[in-house]
Design a protein around this motif. Sequence first.
Motif, PDB file in Angstrom:
ATOM      1  N   VAL A 267       0.864  -1.174   0.000  1.00  0.00           N
ATOM      2  CA  VAL A 267       0.000   0.000   0.000  1.00  0.00           C
ATOM      3  C   VAL A 267       0.905   1.230   0.000  1.00  0.00           C
ATOM      4  CG1 VAL A 267      -1.790   1.284   1.242  1.00  0.00           C
ATOM      5  CG2 VAL A 267      -1.803  -1.229   1.263  1.00  0.00           C
ATOM      6  N   PRO A 268       0.693   2.173  -0.909  1.00  0.00           N
ATOM      7  CA  PRO A 268       1.553   3.360  -0.959  1.00  0.00           C
ATOM      8  C   PRO A 268       1.543   4.130   0.355  1.00  0.00           C
ATOM      9  CG  PRO A 268       0.202   3.217  -2.934  1.00  0.00           C
ATOM     10  CD  PRO A 268      -0.304   2.164  -1.988  1.00  0.00           C
ATOM     11  N   LEU A 269       2.697   4.646   0.728  1.00  0.00           N
ATOM     12  CA  LEU A 269       2.799   5.441   1.956  1.00  0.00           C
ATOM     13  C   LEU A 269       1.865   6.639   1.917  1.00  0.00           C
ATOM     14  CD1 LEU A 269       4.166   5.950   4.666  1.00  0.00           C
ATOM     15  CD2 LEU A 269       6.003   7.157   3.445  1.00  0.00           C
ATOM     16  N   ASP A 270       1.633   7.173   0.723  1.00  0.00           N
ATOM     17  CA  ASP A 270       0.740   8.303   0.572  1.00  0.00           C
ATOM     18  C   ASP A 270      -0.681   7.958   1.023  1.00  0.00           C
ATOM     19  OD1 ASP A 270       0.232  10.995  -0.301  1.00  0.00           O
ATOM     20  OD2 ASP A 270      -0.810  10.152  -2.021  1.00  0.00           O
ATOM     21  N   THR A 271      -1.103   6.717   0.748  1.00  0.00           N
ATOM     22  CA  THR A 271      -2.437   6.273   1.174  1.00  0.00           C
ATOM     23  C   THR A 271      -2.496   6.133   2.688  1.00  0.00           C
ATOM     24  OG1 THR A 271      -2.783   5.104  -0.915  1.00  0.00           O
ATOM     25  CG2 THR A 271      -4.163   4.450   0.937  1.00  0.00           C
ATOM     26  N   PHE A 272      -1.423   5.600   3.294  1.00  0.00           N
ATOM     27  CA  PHE A 272      -1.372   5.518   4.752  1.00  0.00           C
ATOM     28  C   PHE A 272      -1.439   6.911   5.385  1.00  0.00           C
ATOM     29  CE2 PHE A 272       0.501   1.177   4.305  1.00  0.00           C
ATOM     30  CZ  PHE A 272      -0.341   0.533   5.195  1.00  0.00           C
ATOM     31  N   ALA A 273      -0.699   7.852   4.804  1.00  0.00           N
ATOM     32  CA  ALA A 273      -0.693   9.218   5.341  1.00  0.00           C
ATOM     33  C   ALA A 273      -2.074   9.849   5.248  1.00  0.00           C
ATOM     34  CB  ALA A 273       0.340  10.060   4.600  1.00  0.00           C
ATOM     35  N   ALA A 274      -2.756   9.629   4.124  1.00  0.00           N
ATOM     36  CA  ALA A 274      -4.112  10.158   3.963  1.00  0.00           C
ATOM     37  C   ALA A 274      -5.072   9.511   4.953  1.00  0.00           C
ATOM     38  CB  ALA A 274      -4.589   9.938   2.525  1.00  0.00           C
ATOM     39  N   THR A 275      -4.904   8.209   5.164  1.00  0.00           N
ATOM     40  CA  THR A 275      -5.736   7.501   6.147  1.00  0.00           C
ATOM     41  C   THR A 275      -5.568   8.112   7.534  1.00  0.00           C
ATOM     42  OG1 THR A 275      -5.586   5.421   4.897  1.00  0.00           O
ATOM     43  CG2 THR A 275      -6.172   5.266   7.236  1.00  0.00           C
ATOM     44  N   ALA A 276      -4.330   8.346   7.934  1.00  0.00           N
ATOM     45  CA  ALA A 276      -4.066   8.928   9.251  1.00  0.00           C
ATOM     46  C   ALA A 276      -4.676  10.322   9.368  1.00  0.00           C
ATOM     47  CB  ALA A 276      -2.560   8.979   9.497  1.00  0.00           C
ATOM     48  N   ALA A 277      -4.566  11.121   8.314  1.00  0.00           N
ATOM     49  CA  ALA A 277      -5.108  12.479   8.348  1.00  0.00           C
ATOM     50  C   ALA A 277      -6.627  12.462   8.471  1.00  0.00           C
ATOM     51  CB  ALA A 277      -4.683  13.228   7.086  1.00  0.00           C
ATOM     52  N   ILE A 278      -7.279  11.586   7.715  1.00  0.00           N
ATOM     53  CA  ILE A 278      -8.741  11.474   7.778  1.00  0.00           C
ATOM     54  C   ILE A 278      -9.179  10.968   9.146  1.00  0.00           C
ATOM     55  CG2 ILE A 278     -10.712  10.197   6.848  1.00  0.00           C
ATOM     56  CD1 ILE A 278      -9.280  10.292   4.111  1.00  0.00           C
ATOM     57  N   TYR A 279      -8.475   9.986   9.665  1.00  0.00           N
ATOM     58  CA  TYR A 279      -8.792   9.426  10.988  1.00  0.00           C
ATOM     59  C   TYR A 279      -8.701  10.534  12.042  1.00  0.00           C
ATOM     60  CZ  TYR A 279      -9.179   5.459  14.249  1.00  0.00           C
ATOM     61  OH  TYR A 279      -9.619   4.548  15.184  1.00  0.00           O
ATOM     62  N   ASN A 280      -7.621  11.282  12.036  1.00  0.00           N
ATOM     63  CA  ASN A 280      -7.456  12.359  13.014  1.00  0.00           C
ATOM     64  C   ASN A 280      -8.587  13.376  12.945  1.00  0.00           C
ATOM     65  OD1 ASN A 280      -5.025  11.587  14.317  1.00  0.00           O
ATOM     66  ND2 ASN A 280      -3.813  12.325  12.577  1.00  0.00           N
ATOM     67  N   GLU A 281      -9.056  13.628  11.732  1.00  0.00           N
ATOM     68  CA  GLU A 281     -10.093  14.636  11.530  1.00  0.00           C
ATOM     69  C   GLU A 281     -11.472  14.137  11.950  1.00  0.00           C
ATOM     70  OE1 GLU A 281     -11.747  18.283  10.511  1.00  0.00           O
ATOM     71  OE2 GLU A 281      -9.622  17.718  10.607  1.00  0.00           O
ATOM     72  N   LEU A 282     -11.784  12.892  11.635  1.00  0.00           N
ATOM     73  CA  LEU A 282     -13.138  12.373  11.843  1.00  0.00           C
ATOM     74  C   LEU A 282     -13.367  11.717  13.195  1.00  0.00           C
ATOM     75  CD1 LEU A 282     -13.951  10.766   8.349  1.00  0.00           C
ATOM     76  CD2 LEU A 282     -14.541  13.050   9.198  1.00  0.00           C
ATOM     77  N   TYR A 283     -12.311  11.184  13.812  1.00  0.00           N
ATOM     78  CA  TYR A 283     -12.515  10.392  15.035  1.00  0.00           C
ATOM     79  C   TYR A 283     -11.583  10.817  16.165  1.00  0.00           C
ATOM     80  CZ  TYR A 283     -14.806   7.538  11.492  1.00  0.00           C
ATOM     81  OH  TYR A 283     -15.610   7.106  10.466  1.00  0.00           O
ATOM     82  N   PRO A 284     -11.583  12.091  16.535  1.00  0.00           N
ATOM     83  CA  PRO A 284     -10.729  12.519  17.655  1.00  0.00           C
ATOM     84  C   PRO A 284     -11.317  12.064  18.984  1.00  0.00           C
ATOM     85  CG  PRO A 284     -12.107  14.342  16.928  1.00  0.00           C
ATOM     86  CD  PRO A 284     -12.362  13.216  15.947  1.00  0.00           C
ATOM     87  N   HIS A 285     -10.446  11.842  19.957  1.00  0.00           N
ATOM     88  CA  HIS A 285     -10.889  11.520  21.316  1.00  0.00           C
ATOM     89  C   HIS A 285     -10.988  12.813  22.102  1.00  0.00           C
ATOM     90  CE1 HIS A 285     -10.863   9.867  25.407  1.00  0.00           C
ATOM     91  NE2 HIS A 285     -11.230   8.716  24.864  1.00  0.00           N
ATOM     92  N   PRO A 286     -12.016  12.956  22.957  1.00  0.00           N
ATOM     93  CA  PRO A 286     -12.175  14.201  23.719  1.00  0.00           C
ATOM     94  C   PRO A 286     -10.954  14.575  24.547  1.00  0.00           C
ATOM     95  CG  PRO A 286     -14.144  12.850  23.902  1.00  0.00           C
ATOM     96  CD  PRO A 286     -13.115  12.020  23.200  1.00  0.00           C
ATOM     97  N   ALA A 287     -10.197  13.576  24.992  1.00  0.00           N
ATOM     98  CA  ALA A 287      -9.018  13.841  25.833  1.00  0.00           C
ATOM     99  C   ALA A 287      -7.745  13.977  25.014  1.00  0.00           C
ATOM    100  CB  ALA A 287      -8.864  12.726  26.870  1.00  0.00           C
ATOM    101  N   GLY A 288      -7.882  13.971  23.692  1.00  0.00           N
ATOM    102  CA  GLY A 288      -6.713  14.042  22.830  1.00  0.00           C
ATOM    103  C   GLY A 288      -6.434  12.706  22.180  1.00  0.00           C
ATOM    104  N   GLY A 289      -5.811  12.730  21.020  1.00  0.00           N
ATOM    105  CA  GLY A 289      -5.553  11.498  20.283  1.00  0.00           C
ATOM    106  C   GLY A 289      -6.781  11.074  19.491  1.00  0.00           C
ATOM    107  N   ILE A 290      -6.931   9.780  19.286  1.00  0.00           N
ATOM    108  CA  ILE A 290      -8.040   9.244  18.496  1.00  0.00           C
ATOM    109  C   ILE A 290      -8.761   8.149  19.271  1.00  0.00           C
ATOM    110  CG2 ILE A 290      -6.966   9.746  16.275  1.00  0.00           C
ATOM    111  CD1 ILE A 290      -6.283   6.633  16.252  1.00  0.00           C
TER     112      ILE A 290
END
Length: 330
Positions: A267-290
């Motif tokens: 899987v291209p690293l670019d796809t992993f990076a995009a996955t991480a960015a989307i995850y951070n944006e859509l599923y943040p934890h109230p105390a920080g992180g995801i």
Amino acid sequence: FMFALRRPNTFIKTHTRNTSHARQYSSEVNIFDRNAKSMQRSRAALAPDSKDFDFLKEEIGIRLVDRLEDILVKDLTTVLDLGSNCGILTKHLKHSSKKIKTLYQTDSSEATLMRDASEYPDDPDFKVHRMIVDEEFLPFAPKSFDLIISNMSLHWVNDLPSTFQQIRECLKDDGIFIASMWGGQTLRELRSSFALAEQEREGGLSPHLSAFAGMSDVGGLVTGAGFALPTIDSETLSIRFKDPWVLMRDLQGMGESNAVATRRPQVPLDTFAATAAIYNELYPHPAGGITATFEVIYLIGWAPHSSQPQPKRRGSAKQSFKDLGKGQAL
């Protein structure tokens, strides 16, 4: 059995596909790459920090044994820990409220099976035997065990109906089967983030996570395999991770990386990076992180026995539930 003894009464290597009992079972289902999963478990067990990633399976194992304690009413002669990983359940079973004479630990990975073997020296009151066994082809004779327990392993089995049937046949009459496995909502955030990222960067979709069974599916499989008094329940764990990279690292450390047979080799690293960015944006934890969701399905079934409660014959009731609406006592 075809045995190659490593340490007397301690480690047994068995090639289950060549045994007379296992030969009658063959699976055409090929959802997961079983060889890849075994190698993933081995790499995880051989890592210097391997024990740092036991936390989730350890916690679920504690909860599984708690459920077992609620239904145990007698001592057990022989117990099978199917897909035992590094023996996470061993210390809990050793100190069970009911005595266990002999425990068989089985796993498809030798490195995983033997990682913590030195922590449990020979004990005449609690004998532990370790065997390399594929969960899809059990080499044991019918009615061999009082209890078969499995903690977080069966979700990687290709043909669950066949495995459940084999488990039932390996149980003595009135024997117990109890297990935990990932449910369908597990890692839903990571799954959706991968899908969005892959569509955005590559214009398509590929499997990055297993399609875990749902609770109703598991209930049907337990009943269909012929278990009596089935009990199925689930719970959802919401766990905070620093970021998606830590989550994926921990999954790899647990030996829970992607093993879908149709997975992409790279899987291209670019796809992993995009996955991480989307995850951070859509599923943040109230105390920080995801936030990461893990659904755990617990199942209990009994090998049929005449002493178990039986339903009344259909039509034998002498009172009608309709009478409840009339205020009559049943």
